[in-house]
Design an enzyme around this catalytic site. Sequence first.
Site: not given
Lengths: 460, 308
Positions: A79-81, A168, A195, A321, A325, A340
């Site tokens: 997750h690169l956001r 996901d 997912h 994964d 955050h 996460g």
Amino acid sequence: MNRILIRNGKVLTGGGNLGGNLSNDLGGEKLDILIEGEHIIGIEKDITKNIAKNSSSKLIEIDASECLVAPGLVDIHTHLRQPGTEEAETIESGSLAAALGGFTAVLAMPNTEPAIDSVSVVREIKELSKRAFCDIHIAGAITKNRQGETLAPMAEMAELGVKMFTDDGRGVQDAGLMRRALEYSSNLSVRLAQHCEVESLAAGGQMNEGEWSSKLGLKGIPAAAEELMVARDIALSELTGASVHFQHLSTAGSVELVSQARAKGLNITAEAAPHHFSLTEECLSDFDPIYKVNPPLRSKNDVAAIAGALKGGAIDVIATDHAPHCADLKEQPFEDAPCGMLGLETALSLSLMNLDMSPEDVIRVLSINPATIAKMEDQGGQNNGAKNNSWLAEGNVANLFVFDPTEKWIVDKTKSPSRSRNNPYDKMEMTGKVMHTIYRGRQVVADFKLVEAELEKVLA
Amino acid sequence: MRKANLGSNNLLSISELGSQGLKHLLFLTASFDGKFLPEAQNALLGKTVATLFWESSTRTKLSFEAATKQLAGQCLNLDKQGSAASKGESIRDTVETLLSLRTDCLVVRHSSSGAPSQIARWVDVPVINAGDGCNAHPTQALLDCYTIQSHLGDLAGLRILIVGDIRHSRVARSCIVAFKMLGANVSVFAPPTLLPVALESWGVELVQDYNTALERTDVVYLLRVQKERQDEAFLPSLKEYNRFYGLTMARAKFLKDHALIMHPGPINRGVEIDNEVAELENAVLTEQVANGVLVRMAVLYHLLAEEN
């Protein structure tokens, strides 16, 4: 043209068997690797004599004599956001964490804001990826805005090079829609990933359902919420003939279902995350949201099953994964905190420490298998057009890393290039250290640190 | 100041308190009941206790306030309504604000399990859990132990039957740990949807026959049935609950003469307890509330004033 010479390392070419004992036996054949520009131009014993002494180009020499040299790691669950939550991570900051972890390619998950469900977002990420320190591959959403209602334009995204699709963060709840998605994508040379979470069973859940959730008064997520969707998608794979990849499997029951499906010859692949073979639900006993993750940390029995499935081959891939955050979100009351944890910098060490697998088998599940499943070019293995059974070979793009499988280090979350600090392994001692990472012929990590000159080139 | 009988300088759960700590707090409660602790009268003079109730409460909040004032302390009250919390301020920022107002103790209630434990990691003043999610409500368990003890003596060997929504009950979680710690035999009875998962790990007996269990028990402890449980399909109807699980007059007749009827309040008359049952002499509901003040005095005294 830049040249790098990696001397005297034990090179994992994928042909041999290095055994499971980390503490010794680096005594086998040691090879030198010469890189010029983007490519490996030579792998042989004592290569020095072939290097033109009079060459004017710069030669970086790396002594790898206590180390293994392996194809760069590949994470197919990152997750690169970006776009949307740049305060938590960006493509650039996430790729730096990846490089430090030995990764030369990651697959960016589509639960961004907006979601990766259109060509314009795919194009935006491709543009941003030019500043990255590893290859950024893109996973598109299966359904528009990951709402599970209508199909996203998978063919258009595939045309731009998207090879995997997933919603996901959520599973596709509607079985009929999932069937259509599998059918529609079957001629696109892509793979759909799931997912696995049945929301009607998992909704509001905070942790694994069991003795600990009962004691702590936190709403549980039963293993059945995952396993029901695994079973459903196996049936859909059988129905449609399409391949399905299961993301972050976490329960013993899922392992059993996948093993049975593969025994039947179905085209099923699966991944597991390092925390699901390293940490148990007991971590939640102090209500620290750092351990809140989805799927949740499970029981000891599940942890053993996941480790066993990676060793036995029922699960093909370790995927991090990596889920950054911001601190203020993770400091909310447990039930409001997001799920996460970070994972890119610790995945290799956790795998070497917690799995009863040889370094070579660890590289197989952290590099070769994920690159194959996600159809990534320019990573180790057979997809790059290089020689069969040779993970690192002359002519390949130089995506590789050097690691010491016995060297110890202490995790310091404050030193991470990630923009987030939700690292559950902070202050823990790790075994197995990434010393150097070479990405497309550029040394991006040297002696366990990011290479300043490479940073400046991009950040200037 | 480190306290001899409490493992930490907080009261977060009964299990963390331990059996010694539990017995000590019950001893202190008895002392306050008899008023033979004159030196405690000004124990909290100059100290400020803040009640942070992110979830509403009547009796718990009022009794903490009353307990603080009995010990000559000051009280600061924060309710979710009308505070910055309702404007989206984070719990961490709210806590920091209160600390900068020189608060000596935080009394925390929150709808999320674990919130008091999280706060306790950020601050160095004592944190008292006044009820968090489905996790724990240690002062309720203390007052219930005290109430039982004052009627029936030592809890060791007593039979205590807990009836109702155990799955979602922080009161049940704390009471069961406390009752067992003091040597009581605890059994439970509830619709299976309202039993906790992994009940076998709780060390309690699951009752098969309600009437027989009532005949044998020394205490029947009824839990509140929350109306929203019906909407979430845990129960077909409250009427059906009352018929099979409610303590009706007909069922109350099975109880031994000395058996106590308890309930943490607020009660749903006609659901878990019939009107007339709540008025029986053995129903000690109001006594529980009164003891709540004594127990909270003991806790505040212990955490803020007692010398080792």
